[in-house]
Design a protein around this motif. Structure first.
Motif, mmCIF file in Angstrom:
data_model
loop_
_atom_site.group_PDB
_atom_site.id
_atom_site.type_symbol
_atom_site.label_atom_id
_atom_site.label_comp_id
_atom_site.label_asym_id
_atom_site.label_seq_id
_atom_site.Cartn_x
_atom_site.Cartn_y
_atom_site.Cartn_z
ATOM 1 N N PRO A 72 -9.314 1.076 0.554
ATOM 2 C CA PRO A 72 -8.540 -0.168 1.075
ATOM 3 C C PRO A 72 -9.595 -1.244 1.287
ATOM 4 O O PRO A 72 -10.492 -1.161 1.665
ATOM 5 C CB PRO A 72 -7.771 0.176 2.433
ATOM 6 N N PRO A 73 -8.990 -2.486 0.987
ATOM 7 C CA PRO A 73 -9.881 -3.625 1.032
ATOM 8 C C PRO A 73 -9.940 -3.989 2.715
ATOM 9 O O PRO A 73 -9.437 -3.614 3.399
ATOM 10 C CB PRO A 73 -9.227 -4.807 0.582
ATOM 11 N N VAL A 74 -11.353 -4.526 3.101
ATOM 12 C CA VAL A 74 -11.756 -4.753 4.282
ATOM 13 C C VAL A 74 -10.753 -6.043 4.845
ATOM 14 O O VAL A 74 -10.735 -6.949 3.839
ATOM 15 C CB VAL A 74 -13.228 -5.098 4.404
ATOM 16 N N PRO A 75 -9.819 -5.836 5.554
ATOM 17 C CA PRO A 75 -9.184 -6.894 6.208
ATOM 18 C C PRO A 75 -9.708 -8.326 6.320
ATOM 19 O O PRO A 75 -11.008 -8.116 6.979
ATOM 20 C CB PRO A 75 -8.252 -6.457 7.367
ATOM 21 N N GLY A 105 -10.013 -1.015 7.097
ATOM 22 C CA GLY A 105 -10.416 -0.911 5.754
ATOM 23 C C GLY A 105 -11.826 -0.345 5.498
ATOM 24 O O GLY A 105 -12.748 -0.766 6.006
ATOM 25 N N GLY A 106 -12.009 0.494 4.303
ATOM 26 C CA GLY A 106 -13.196 1.196 4.110
ATOM 27 C C GLY A 106 -13.583 2.390 4.827
ATOM 28 O O GLY A 106 -14.548 3.263 4.594
ATOM 29 N N ALA A 154 -5.378 2.703 7.746
ATOM 30 C CA ALA A 154 -6.125 2.487 6.406
ATOM 31 C C ALA A 154 -6.224 0.838 6.156
ATOM 32 O O ALA A 154 -7.160 0.717 6.034
ATOM 33 C CB ALA A 154 -5.422 3.093 5.158
ATOM 34 N N GLN A 155 -5.191 0.194 6.704
ATOM 35 C CA GLN A 155 -5.342 -1.310 6.352
ATOM 36 C C GLN A 155 -6.055 -1.939 7.671
ATOM 37 O O GLN A 155 -6.844 -3.032 7.275
ATOM 38 C CB GLN A 155 -3.714 -1.854 6.266
ATOM 39 N N ALA A 174 0.902 -1.316 -0.279
ATOM 40 C CA ALA A 174 0.058 0.050 -0.083
ATOM 41 C C ALA A 174 0.838 1.208 0.101
ATOM 42 O O ALA A 174 0.606 2.306 -0.810
ATOM 43 C CB ALA A 174 -0.956 -0.099 1.431
#
Length: 389
Positions: A33-36, A179-180, A175-176, A20
């Motif tokens: 960012p993708p949802v972890p 996520g979202g 952000a990671q 990222a």
């Protein structure tokens, strides 16, 4: 059930963070960012995961972010104190002081408790019986004003968060982890990340645990101490019970077992009235009932050999002295503001007087208590200070 090792999960999260940070491709098309992925617990057989609040699901990126925040002194008013300042890994996440000390130098009236297995406890304070989550509990050290611990308040809370925003390492981590969220760096997420890290501080690999699993054998002295601990002469397990060997209700993803236990062990009897010092009167401070004078939560005894000094006020220096105090039925203090015979405290738990152990018994009990140390936990890199090379 097979679990991915914690170290591997953290490494995977870090790899994602690196990608990222490095960018690549058109950022305008990247989207949020993708949802972890959900967290996979790695626990000994028979130990259920802690209960996790629905609004703070676990993921590896969040745990790693929480580890950084846990060790970051910039969360305090004057950049001098981190959470780890009162909860050090080598001391089983206690601090070695009689009472905790805040960022401004103000002493707390209470001893800093260990955070080991705190995620399984329904009550998290020495004398507050109200069930609270780790997230709720964290408001006290962060924002509390009497005494001051981290010293965050309405005049500086935005500036302290800005310290995190200005550090290039933190925005991608937040952000990671969350996520979202368009703007994830705020106090609610700071607290959620630290709580997620604290939930991983599980100790269940002591020599006692290994003996229960059949992979180790306790010494003869430790075995005698174990029999005393759970037997009818020392009565230890009457107050220190359950998987945590403590006085709080044990709460896991499988439900709740037991009720919080608060006890008066005859530590004080000021002027023969049963009184305890005014800033340390125990459960009475919440209930107002005279019979609750001097009643404090029986702490977990896991890793207890590392968490000296002991008791709610840190007034007992060694395990040997704590066991001797119980065997004597209380403590006698002379010539001073706290003068009194704790053995005669009218509010003392009657079980203290039923303890019947001699010097050899006491030594065996101490040997067993030392066998409750999970040495491997202390060396796990995922619990270490990330700011130390």
């Amino acid at each position: 059930m097979t679990h991915t090792p914690l170290r591997a999960r953290v490494a995977a999260a870090l790899a994602l963070l690196s990608l990222a940070a490095c960018g690549g491709g058109d950022s305008a098309d990247a989207g949020p960012p993708p949802v972890p992925p959900a967290w996979a617990w790695s626990l000994p057989a028979g130990l259920a995961p802690p209960l996790v609040p629905a609004d703070n699901p676990m993921n590896a990126a969040k745990v790693e972010l929480g580890r950084h925040l846990f060790y970051d002194v910039r969360l305090s008013v004057n950049n001098t104190l981190s959470c780890a300042g009162c909860h050090a890994v080598n001391l089983a996440f206690a601090d070695g002081r009689a009472v905790a000390r805040g960022a401004t130098g103000q002493n707390h009236p209470r001893n800093a408790p260990s955070l080991v297995n705190a995620a399984y406890q329904a009550t998290l304070d020495w004398s507050n019986p109200t069930p609270r989550t780790l997230e709720q509990q964290m408001h006290t050290p962060l924002f509390g004003e009497q005494p001051v611990e981290m010293g965050v308040n309405d005049t500086n809370r935005d500036a302290i968060v800005q310290r995190l925003k200005d550090d290039a390492r933190y925005p991608p981590r937040f952000a990671q982890a969350f996520g979202g969220e368009a703007m994830p760096i705020h106090w609610d997420n700071v607290i959620k990340a630290i709580a997620a890290f604290q939930r991983t501080l599980v100790a269940a690999g002591s020599r006692y645990d290994q003996a229960l699993a059949g992979t180790a054998t306790l010494t003869e002295s430790e075995q005698r101490g174990q029999r005393l601990f759970f037997g009818e002469r020392a009565l230890c397990a009457q107050c220190h019970s359950g998987p945590n060997l403590g006085g709080g209700a044990f709460v896991s993803a499988q439900g709740r077992v037991g009720e919080p236990g608060f006890y008066n062990i005859g530590l004080f009897n000021i002027g023969g009235t049963g009184a305890y010092p005014t800033n340390n009167r125990g459960l009475l401070e919440f209930t107002g009932r005279p019979e609750d004078m001097g009643r404090f939560r029986a702490p977990s005894l896991r890793n207890v050999a590392l968490t000296a000094p002991y008791l709610h006020d840190g007034s007992i220096a060694t395990l040997e002295a704590v066991v001797a105090l119980h065997a004597a039925g209380g403590r006698v203090l002379g010539n001073g503001p706290y003068e009194g015979d704790g053995r005669a405290n009218p509010y003392k738990d009657p079980r203290i007087d039923q303890i019947d152990i001699d010097a050899q018994d006491q030594a065996d009990l101490v040997a067993f208590l030392r066998a409750l140390t999970d040495d491997r936990m202390l060396a796990r890199p995922e619990f270490a200070d990330p700011f130390v090379p």
